[in-house]
Write a protein that holds these residues in place. Structure first.
Motif, PDB file in Angstrom:
ATOM      1  N   PHE A   1      -6.101   3.107  -0.903  1.00 22.62           N
ATOM      2  CA  PHE A   1      -4.954   3.729  -1.907  1.00 22.62           C
ATOM      3  C   PHE A   1      -5.644   5.543  -2.062  1.00 22.62           C
ATOM      4  CE2 PHE A   1      -5.523  -0.509  -3.452  1.00 22.62           C
ATOM      5  CZ  PHE A   1      -4.213  -0.443  -3.015  1.00 22.62           C
ATOM      6  N   HIS A   2      -4.356   6.589  -1.707  1.00 19.86           N
ATOM      7  CA  HIS A   2      -4.457   8.049  -1.735  1.00 19.86           C
ATOM      8  C   HIS A   2      -4.744   8.366  -2.807  1.00 19.86           C
ATOM      9  CE1 HIS A   2      -3.511   8.496   1.876  1.00 19.86           C
ATOM     10  NE2 HIS A   2      -1.706   7.918   1.897  1.00 19.86           N
ATOM     11  N   LYS A   3      -6.223   9.625  -3.017  1.00 24.95           N
ATOM     12  CA  LYS A   3      -6.456   9.868  -4.380  1.00 24.95           C
ATOM     13  C   LYS A   3      -6.163  11.621  -4.493  1.00 24.95           C
ATOM     14  CE  LYS A   3     -10.196  10.536  -7.536  1.00 24.95           C
ATOM     15  NZ  LYS A   3     -11.791  11.083  -8.135  1.00 24.95           N
ATOM     16  N   TRP A   4      -5.524  11.341  -5.152  1.00 25.23           N
ATOM     17  CA  TRP A   4      -4.782  12.988  -5.114  1.00 25.23           C
ATOM     18  C   TRP A   4      -5.554  14.100  -6.479  1.00 25.23           C
ATOM     19  CZ3 TRP A   4      -1.978  14.779  -1.074  1.00 25.23           C
ATOM     20  CH2 TRP A   4      -1.242  13.985  -0.859  1.00 25.23           C
ATOM     21  N   SER A   5      -5.452  15.134  -6.598  1.00 21.91           N
ATOM     22  CA  SER A   5      -6.045  16.336  -7.390  1.00 21.91           C
ATOM     23  C   SER A   5      -5.435  17.611  -7.610  1.00 21.91           C
ATOM     24  CB  SER A   5      -7.852  16.426  -7.842  1.00 21.91           C
ATOM     25  OG  SER A   5      -8.419  15.245  -7.264  1.00 21.91           O
ATOM     26  N   PHE A   6      -5.263  17.978  -8.812  1.00 19.43           N
ATOM     27  CA  PHE A   6      -4.793  19.578  -8.466  1.00 19.43           C
ATOM     28  C   PHE A   6      -5.845  20.488  -8.040  1.00 19.43           C
ATOM     29  CE2 PHE A   6      -2.923  17.589 -12.090  1.00 19.43           C
ATOM     30  CZ  PHE A   6      -1.711  18.171 -12.190  1.00 19.43           C
TER      31      PHE A   6
ATOM     32  N   LYS B   1      -5.047  16.060  -1.150  1.00 17.78           N
ATOM     33  CA  LYS B   1      -5.683  15.151  -1.218  1.00 17.78           C
ATOM     34  C   LYS B   1      -7.356  14.630  -0.700  1.00 17.78           C
ATOM     35  CE  LYS B   1      -3.647  12.652   1.852  1.00 17.78           C
ATOM     36  NZ  LYS B   1      -2.951  11.575   3.057  1.00 17.78           N
ATOM     37  N   SER B   2      -7.872  13.999  -2.337  1.00 19.18           N
ATOM     38  CA  SER B   2      -8.812  14.230  -2.327  1.00 19.18           C
ATOM     39  C   SER B   2      -9.933  13.188  -1.967  1.00 19.18           C
ATOM     40  CB  SER B   2      -9.688  15.104  -3.958  1.00 19.18           C
ATOM     41  OG  SER B   2      -8.717  13.494  -4.764  1.00 19.18           O
TER      42      SER B   2
ATOM     43  N   ILE C   1       0.564  -1.642   0.265  1.00 23.73           N
ATOM     44  CA  ILE C   1      -0.232   0.173  -0.180  1.00 23.73           C
ATOM     45  C   ILE C   1       0.587   1.525  -0.189  1.00 23.73           C
ATOM     46  CG2 ILE C   1      -1.675   1.633   2.051  1.00 23.73           C
ATOM     47  CD1 ILE C   1      -3.494  -1.206   2.637  1.00 23.73           C
ATOM     48  N   ASN C   2       1.479   1.460   0.962  1.00 25.38           N
ATOM     49  CA  ASN C   2       3.031   3.081   0.564  1.00 25.38           C
ATOM     50  C   ASN C   2       3.612   2.580  -0.290  1.00 25.38           C
ATOM     51  OD1 ASN C   2       2.503   3.106   2.997  1.00 25.38           O
ATOM     52  ND2 ASN C   2       4.163   1.871   4.035  1.00 25.38           N
ATOM     53  N   ILE C   3       3.668   1.444  -0.935  1.00 24.04           N
ATOM     54  CA  ILE C   3       4.717   1.286  -2.509  1.00 24.04           C
ATOM     55  C   ILE C   3       3.481   1.957  -3.010  1.00 24.04           C
ATOM     56  CG2 ILE C   3       5.728   0.266  -4.507  1.00 24.04           C
ATOM     57  CD1 ILE C   3       6.873  -1.527  -2.199  1.00 24.04           C
ATOM     58  N   VAL C   4       2.455   1.852  -3.620  1.00 21.23           N
ATOM     59  CA  VAL C   4       1.431   1.739  -4.297  1.00 21.23           C
ATOM     60  C   VAL C   4       1.248   3.616  -4.273  1.00 21.23           C
ATOM     61  CG1 VAL C   4      -1.219   2.241  -5.149  1.00 21.23           C
ATOM     62  CG2 VAL C   4       0.187  -0.201  -5.298  1.00 21.23           C
ATOM     63  N   ASN C   5       1.119   3.971  -2.206  1.00 22.17           N
ATOM     64  CA  ASN C   5       0.272   5.237  -2.584  1.00 22.17           C
ATOM     65  C   ASN C   5       1.748   6.246  -2.993  1.00 22.17           C
ATOM     66  OD1 ASN C   5      -1.742   5.276  -1.338  1.00 22.17           O
ATOM     67  ND2 ASN C   5      -0.952   4.379   0.573  1.00 22.17           N
ATOM     68  N   ASN C   6       3.242   5.868  -2.834  1.00 18.23           N
ATOM     69  CA  ASN C   6       4.242   6.237  -3.267  1.00 18.23           C
ATOM     70  C   ASN C   6       4.682   6.673  -4.564  1.00 18.23           C
ATOM     71  OD1 ASN C   6       4.459   7.855  -0.343  1.00 18.23           O
ATOM     72  ND2 ASN C   6       6.014   5.454   0.014  1.00 18.23           N
ATOM     73  N   SER C   7       3.510   6.128  -5.381  1.00 17.42           N
ATOM     74  CA  SER C   7       4.219   6.102  -7.175  1.00 17.42           C
ATOM     75  C   SER C   7       2.227   6.043  -7.831  1.00 17.42           C
ATOM     76  CB  SER C   7       5.197   4.598  -7.601  1.00 17.42           C
ATOM     77  OG  SER C   7       3.825   3.303  -7.022  1.00 17.42           O
TER      78      SER C   7
ATOM     79  N   ALA D   1      -0.409   5.714  -7.410  1.00 17.72           N
ATOM     80  CA  ALA D   1      -0.828   6.813  -6.387  1.00 17.72           C
ATOM     81  C   ALA D   1      -0.690   8.198  -5.400  1.00 17.72           C
ATOM     82  CB  ALA D   1      -2.494   5.608  -5.481  1.00 17.72           C
ATOM     83  N   GLY D   2       0.519   8.392  -5.517  1.00 17.00           N
ATOM     84  CA  GLY D   2       1.493   8.957  -5.077  1.00 17.00           C
ATOM     85  C   GLY D   2       0.805  10.134  -6.173  1.00 17.00           C
ATOM     86  N   PRO D   3       1.411  11.326  -5.064  1.00 17.36           N
ATOM     87  CA  PRO D   3       1.053  12.510  -6.047  1.00 17.36           C
ATOM     88  C   PRO D   3       1.000  13.514  -7.422  1.00 17.36           C
ATOM     89  CG  PRO D   3       2.635  13.457  -4.278  1.00 17.36           C
ATOM     90  CD  PRO D   3       1.530  12.309  -4.145  1.00 17.36           C
ATOM     91  N   GLN D   4       2.539  12.108  -7.269  1.00 14.50           N
ATOM     92  CA  GLN D   4       3.556  12.776  -8.992  1.00 14.50           C
ATOM     93  C   GLN D   4       2.449  12.329 -10.247  1.00 14.50           C
ATOM     94  OE1 GLN D   4       4.744  11.512  -6.057  1.00 14.50           O
ATOM     95  NE2 GLN D   4       6.502  12.279  -5.804  1.00 14.50           N
TER      96      GLN D   4
END
Length: 330
Positions: free
Chosen positions: A129-134, A121-122, A27-33, A35-38
């Motif tokens: 898994f985190h969801k990020w938006s502009f 973080k939206s 989960i951490n790997i996915v959230n940092n890749s 599903a990450g803000p990048q």
């Protein structure tokens, strides 16, 4: 039996703990890749380079200001992003309030640039898994002006320029180039690089000039006018014809011997003035040959004189014709 059950239970518990630990790591790997803000930023850059304006606008969650939208899709957008290379996505930096800043370093035509994107973080997907938006914001605008023209080309796309100016909503980062390459008027290309929403692009100003084609067309009409004028003066045998040139004398010129010709045709210069295109005063030289009689002595001599002349014109241009009207003062 009890010891066997304990060992079995311990084994299952250890396996469960390893599975949970592996899940947390995954989960951490996915959230940092993925599903990450990048990730939204990567998708945004990809949309820019593919010319997918609708997708880019949706990802950026940007509003479009009151302006021309010609740069927001297709060829114009692809051209704006074509020079972007060596893209490097930096680590997200916390900005508080569930917001992060993602820096992106890249080059445009060999020049190092950086753009910072603010995301928030939206929500989550699949619980973990985190969801990020502009963070929503308005698109920037590039202002374009052109001297004495109502059209131009911006990033390879013809655009209207009412009264010689227009404003275009644009995506960032990108490079925007304006030019004018008409049959009669042209302007050297001018470009601006836009690296961020809060970094205004320099206005693009096109300094329009008359083309050699227009100067040649005007020069040809001026030459035709002067040649016709000289021929008419010969036929009418006039010393002071309805032309920019004339000859004054106290002698009597023998009728039938007057011969006018143009010795030096004017050089054509066309400049903008007061929202119009004007031809600078036209200067040349005309020659007259004739036989003249001295009224006091009766002697007949050859007249051979060269006179400077100057006149102005009115220039009218439409899509198909160039009209030059001589303005003569007598």
């Amino acid at each position: 039996m009890s010891q066997a059950l304990v060992r079995t239970a311990a084994g299952w518990l250890l396996g469960l703990m390893l599975v949970v630990a592996a899940g947390v790591v995954a989960i951490n790997i996915v959230n940092n890749s993925v599903a990450g803000p990048q990730q939204p930023v990567r998708e945004y850059f990809d949309a820019l380079q593919k010319g997918e304006g609708e997708k880019a606008l949706g990802l950026l969650r940007a509003s479009v200001p009151q302006s021309n939208a010609a740069m927001l899709d297709g060829t114009a957008l692809q051209t704006a992003a074509a020079g972007i290379s060596d893209v490097r996505y930096g680590d997200a930096e916390d900005r508080g309030g569930n917001q992060v800043m993602v820096p992106v370093d890249y080059t445009i035509d060999g020049s190092e640039q950086r753009t910072e994107f603010l995301l928030e973080k939206s929500g989550t997907e699949w619980l973990f898994f985190h969801k990020w938006s502009f963070v929503p914001a308005a698109l920037p605008v590039v202002d374009v002006t052109v001297v004495n023209a109502n059209e131009a080309t911006l990033n390879g796309v013809p655009v209207n320029m009412p009264n010689g100016r227009n404003s275009f909503a644009v995506f960032y980062p990108g490079e925007y180039e304006a030019s004018l390459a008409g049959e009669y008027f042209s302007a050297p290309p001018t470009k601006a690089t836009l690296s961020g929403r809060d970094v205004p692009a320099a206005p693009l100003s096109l300094m329009t000039e008359a083309t050699d084609g227009l100067k040649d067309a005007v020069g040809s009409k001026v030459k035709e006018f002067l040649d016709t004028c000289a021929d008419t003066a010969d036929k009418q045998q006039k010393l002071q014809p309805d032309c920019p040139f004339y000859h004054a004398t106290n002698n009597r010129v023998v009728d039938g011997t007057i011969d006018w010709s143009i010795q030096e045709y004017p050089t054509v210069s066309i400049e903008p003035f007061g929202g119009r295109w004007v031809v600078a005063p036209l200067n040349g030289k005309a020659q007259i040959k004739a036989q003249q009689v001295d009224l006091f002595t009766g002697a007949v001599t050859e007249l051979n004189a060269v006179h400077d002349f100057s006149f102005t014109t009115r220039l009218d241009i439409d899509a198909e014709n160039v009209k030059v009207t001589p303005l003569l003062s007598y």
